[in-house]
Write an enzyme that holds these catalytic residues in place. Structure first.
Site, PDB file in Angstrom:
ATOM      1  N   MET A 128       0.822  -1.210   0.000  1.00 40.96           N
ATOM      2  CA  MET A 128       0.000   0.000   0.000  1.00 40.96           C
ATOM      3  C   MET A 128       0.853   1.255   0.000  1.00 40.96           C
ATOM      4  O   MET A 128       0.679   2.144  -0.818  1.00 40.96           O
ATOM      5  CB  MET A 128      -0.933   0.003   1.222  1.00 40.96           C
ATOM      6  CG  MET A 128      -1.998  -1.072   1.201  1.00 40.96           C
ATOM      7  SD  MET A 128      -3.139  -0.946   2.605  1.00 40.96           S
ATOM      8  CE  MET A 128      -2.201  -1.801   3.879  1.00 40.96           C
ATOM      9  N   GLY A 134       2.739   7.780   2.969  1.00 41.28           N
ATOM     10  CA  GLY A 134       2.517   7.332   4.343  1.00 41.28           C
ATOM     11  C   GLY A 134       1.151   6.719   4.516  1.00 41.28           C
ATOM     12  O   GLY A 134       0.748   5.826   3.770  1.00 41.28           O
ATOM     13  N   GLU A 244      -6.483  -5.602  11.838  1.00 41.36           N
ATOM     14  CA  GLU A 244      -5.067  -5.260  11.776  1.00 41.36           C
ATOM     15  C   GLU A 244      -4.641  -4.509  13.031  1.00 41.36           C
ATOM     16  O   GLU A 244      -3.563  -4.752  13.592  1.00 41.36           O
ATOM     17  CB  GLU A 244      -4.785  -4.403  10.541  1.00 41.36           C
ATOM     18  CG  GLU A 244      -3.323  -3.997  10.414  1.00 41.36           C
ATOM     19  CD  GLU A 244      -3.045  -3.155   9.170  1.00 41.36           C
ATOM     20  OE1 GLU A 244      -1.863  -2.794   8.961  1.00 41.36           O
ATOM     21  OE2 GLU A 244      -4.002  -2.855   8.431  1.00 41.36           O
ATOM     22  N   ARG A 245      -5.485  -3.596  13.494  1.00 49.26           N
ATOM     23  CA  ARG A 245      -5.127  -2.813  14.677  1.00 49.26           C
ATOM     24  C   ARG A 245      -5.238  -3.627  15.954  1.00 49.26           C
ATOM     25  O   ARG A 245      -4.481  -3.406  16.904  1.00 49.26           O
ATOM     26  CB  ARG A 245      -5.976  -1.549  14.711  1.00 49.26           C
ATOM     27  CG  ARG A 245      -5.467  -0.573  13.652  1.00 49.26           C
ATOM     28  CD  ARG A 245      -6.424   0.457  13.184  1.00 49.26           C
ATOM     29  NE  ARG A 245      -5.802   1.208  12.078  1.00 49.26           N
ATOM     30  CZ  ARG A 245      -6.449   2.025  11.262  1.00 49.26           C
ATOM     31  NH1 ARG A 245      -7.750   2.198  11.405  1.00 49.26           N
ATOM     32  NH2 ARG A 245      -5.804   2.654  10.297  1.00 49.26           N
ATOM     33  N   GLN A 281      13.616   1.113  46.506  1.00 50.22           N
ATOM     34  CA  GLN A 281      12.204   1.492  46.444  1.00 50.22           C
ATOM     35  C   GLN A 281      11.795   1.965  45.053  1.00 50.22           C
ATOM     36  O   GLN A 281      10.731   1.617  44.557  1.00 50.22           O
ATOM     37  CB  GLN A 281      11.894   2.582  47.471  1.00 50.22           C
ATOM     38  CG  GLN A 281      10.403   2.930  47.527  1.00 50.22           C
ATOM     39  CD  GLN A 281      10.110   4.068  48.486  1.00 50.22           C
ATOM     40  OE1 GLN A 281      10.457   5.211  48.211  1.00 50.22           O
ATOM     41  NE2 GLN A 281       9.486   3.752  49.615  1.00 50.22           N
ATOM     42  N   LEU A 339      16.070   0.934  34.081  1.00 61.39           N
ATOM     43  CA  LEU A 339      16.391   0.112  35.244  1.00 61.39           C
ATOM     44  C   LEU A 339      17.560  -0.833  34.979  1.00 61.39           C
ATOM     45  O   LEU A 339      18.154  -1.363  35.927  1.00 61.39           O
ATOM     46  CB  LEU A 339      15.164  -0.677  35.692  1.00 61.39           C
ATOM     47  CG  LEU A 339      14.025   0.155  36.284  1.00 61.39           C
ATOM     48  CD1 LEU A 339      12.825  -0.722  36.602  1.00 61.39           C
ATOM     49  CD2 LEU A 339      14.481   0.914  37.526  1.00 61.39           C
ATOM     50  N   HIS A 340      17.893  -1.054  33.726  1.00 56.60           N
ATOM     51  CA  HIS A 340      19.081  -1.833  33.388  1.00 56.60           C
ATOM     52  C   HIS A 340      20.355  -0.995  33.507  1.00 56.60           C
ATOM     53  O   HIS A 340      21.464  -1.547  33.445  1.00 56.60           O
ATOM     54  CB  HIS A 340      18.995  -2.370  31.954  1.00 56.60           C
ATOM     55  CG  HIS A 340      18.171  -3.619  31.801  1.00 56.60           C
ATOM     56  ND1 HIS A 340      16.798  -3.639  31.942  1.00 56.60           N
ATOM     57  CD2 HIS A 340      18.540  -4.905  31.512  1.00 56.60           C
ATOM     58  CE1 HIS A 340      16.351  -4.876  31.722  1.00 56.60           C
ATOM     59  NE2 HIS A 340      17.389  -5.654  31.476  1.00 56.60           N
ATOM     60  N   GLU A 369      -1.367   9.480  15.470  1.00 57.01           N
ATOM     61  CA  GLU A 369      -2.158  10.656  15.098  1.00 57.01           C
ATOM     62  C   GLU A 369      -3.387  10.258  14.286  1.00 57.01           C
ATOM     63  O   GLU A 369      -4.480  10.822  14.461  1.00 57.01           O
ATOM     64  CB  GLU A 369      -1.289  11.636  14.309  1.00 57.01           C
ATOM     65  CG  GLU A 369      -0.186  12.302  15.126  1.00 57.01           C
ATOM     66  CD  GLU A 369       0.975  11.379  15.467  1.00 57.01           C
ATOM     67  OE1 GLU A 369       1.707  11.687  16.421  1.00 57.01           O
ATOM     68  OE2 GLU A 369       1.156  10.349  14.762  1.00 57.01           O
TER      69      GLU A 369
END
Length: 386
Positions: A128, A134, A244-245, A281, A339-340, A369
């Site tokens: 497509m 786009g 698809e969504r 924490q 966090l890694h 959008e």
């Protein structure tokens, strides 16, 4: 992984076990090589077909199992992401492209195309997107001109998933320059004169998923390869957008869950200042919040899967699901990478690759959008209101 009860029954869990075995044997050992090559090996489609994992919804006469329950597809997605690679696009072949043939094809087309697709011997793609268009399908320039016995197809497509491996590509093309919404769906097959593949496109993520440019120079497409009416493609495409969504939402939520699990393992083992990172924490609170958000979102997606099974999933709800899951996926993986620490920036850690892989989820299957525009219109809101 969450232990919360989900929508699956005993037959689904048995199926899940078989899918995991298949992926661990046929996909997991190949992931690094496929990511390096920028494309999975086409043989994985044939092996998946032999396992009965392709076109499960199709009638047995066409090589399927006649099982339309979307939960089986959801399981394939979840386990492919957990044990294999998010870029192995079996589901695009099976659940996004092949249904156009089933819905719009005549008996001859279905008998010719679907059995080979179910066996993984005919890999499918849909074309497509074009350079400069786009999500704006109305801006498509690829065109087909009626000639004796068929059509002459000219144009170019880009960002085409399965573009390198595909044997059959359903191409969206303009059929009447005087009618702005007249488009047709044309089945272009490997070996047709004038059909060429361009570059395998290098991407930010989804390294194992082949993405390519396609070019059509006076390609003769016989009338037998036209799907449906030559001026109704936009309506046909709209029929498949909700599914698809939903597929995209299932992918995003599964990817996010794996990222959370990977991070939980990491923070329990990694130590800083004399104790596990997971004991701090901030770490505990960040992961607790993400666990709660993920569980809530997964519960909703599971409800939508059942609504889709019942034929009740509407376009606006599917857009909402795609929007929110993709945003949660990206936020969660970003925080998990944080966090890694420095390790999260290293390619050898899976979270680094997942961070790159996740970014496209807010773009493909309609950008965030576009999802917001669909949702706004469902609320009766337009850009210009009287």
């Amino acid at each position: 992984m969450s232990t919360r009860r989900r929508i699956f029954e005993a037959e689904h869990e048995l199926f899940r076990e078989s899918v995991v075995r298949f992926i661990q044997k046929e996909v997991t050992p190949q992931v690094e090589a496929w990511r390096a090559a920028g494309c999975c090996d086409r043989s994985v489609f044939e092996v998946a077909g032999a396992q009965g994992l392709l076109l499960m919804w199709a009638d047995e006469a066409y090589g399927g199992a006649g099982v339309a329950d979307f939960r089986f597809e959801q399981i394939v997605y979840e386990e492919m992401i957990r044990h294999g690679d998010i870029g192995v696009y079996l589901t695009l072949h099976s659940r996004l492209v092949a249904p156009y043939i089933a819905r719009l094809g005549n008996d001859e087309q279905k008998a010719r195309l679907l059995p080979e697709a179910a066996r993984g011997q005919r890999i499918l793609a849909i074309a497509m997107t074009e350079p400069g268009t786009g999500s704006d399908l109305a801006g498509i320039r690829t065109h087909a001109r009626k000639v004796e016995g068929g059509w002459r197809l000219n144009g170019a497509k880009t960002y085409i998933s399965n573009g390198i491996n595909a044997d059959t590509v359903i191409v969206v093309a303009r059929t009447d320059p005087q009618q702005p919404r007249a488009f047709g769906l044309f089945v272009v097959e490997r070996g047709m004169a004038g059909f060429e593949r361009g570059r395998r496109l290098k991407k930010l993520g989804l390294d194992a998923q082949d993405t390519a440019e396609l070019f059509f120079d006076q390609v003769f497409v016989p009338d037998a390869n036209l799907l449906g009416e030559p001026d109704k493609a936009l309506a046909y495409l709209a029929e498949g957008l909700a599914e698809e969504r939903l597929l995209s939402a299932c992918q995003s939520i599964a990817h996010a869950q794996v990222a959370l699990d990977v991070t939980l393992d990491y923070v329990k083992e990694r130590r800083a200042f004399g104790r596990p990172v997971g004991a701090f924490q901030n770490t505990r609170f960040v992961l607790a919040r993400k666990h709660a958000e993920l569980d809530a979102m997964q519960s909703w997606i599971d409800v939508l899967v059942m609504e889709h099974n019942d034929g009740r999933l509407d376009a606006a709800t599917a857009a909402s699901a795609k929007l929110l899951t993709s945003e949660l996926e990206c936020r969660l993986i970003d925080e998990c990478l944080q966090l890694h620490g420095g390790a999260g920036y290293m390619e050898e850690y899976r979270i680094s690759r997942m961070y790159r892989d996740a970014r496209v989820s807010r773009i493909f299957a309609g950008t965030s959008e576009i999802m917001l525009e669909i949702i706004a219109r469902s609320l009766g809101l337009r850009e210009h209101m009287d």
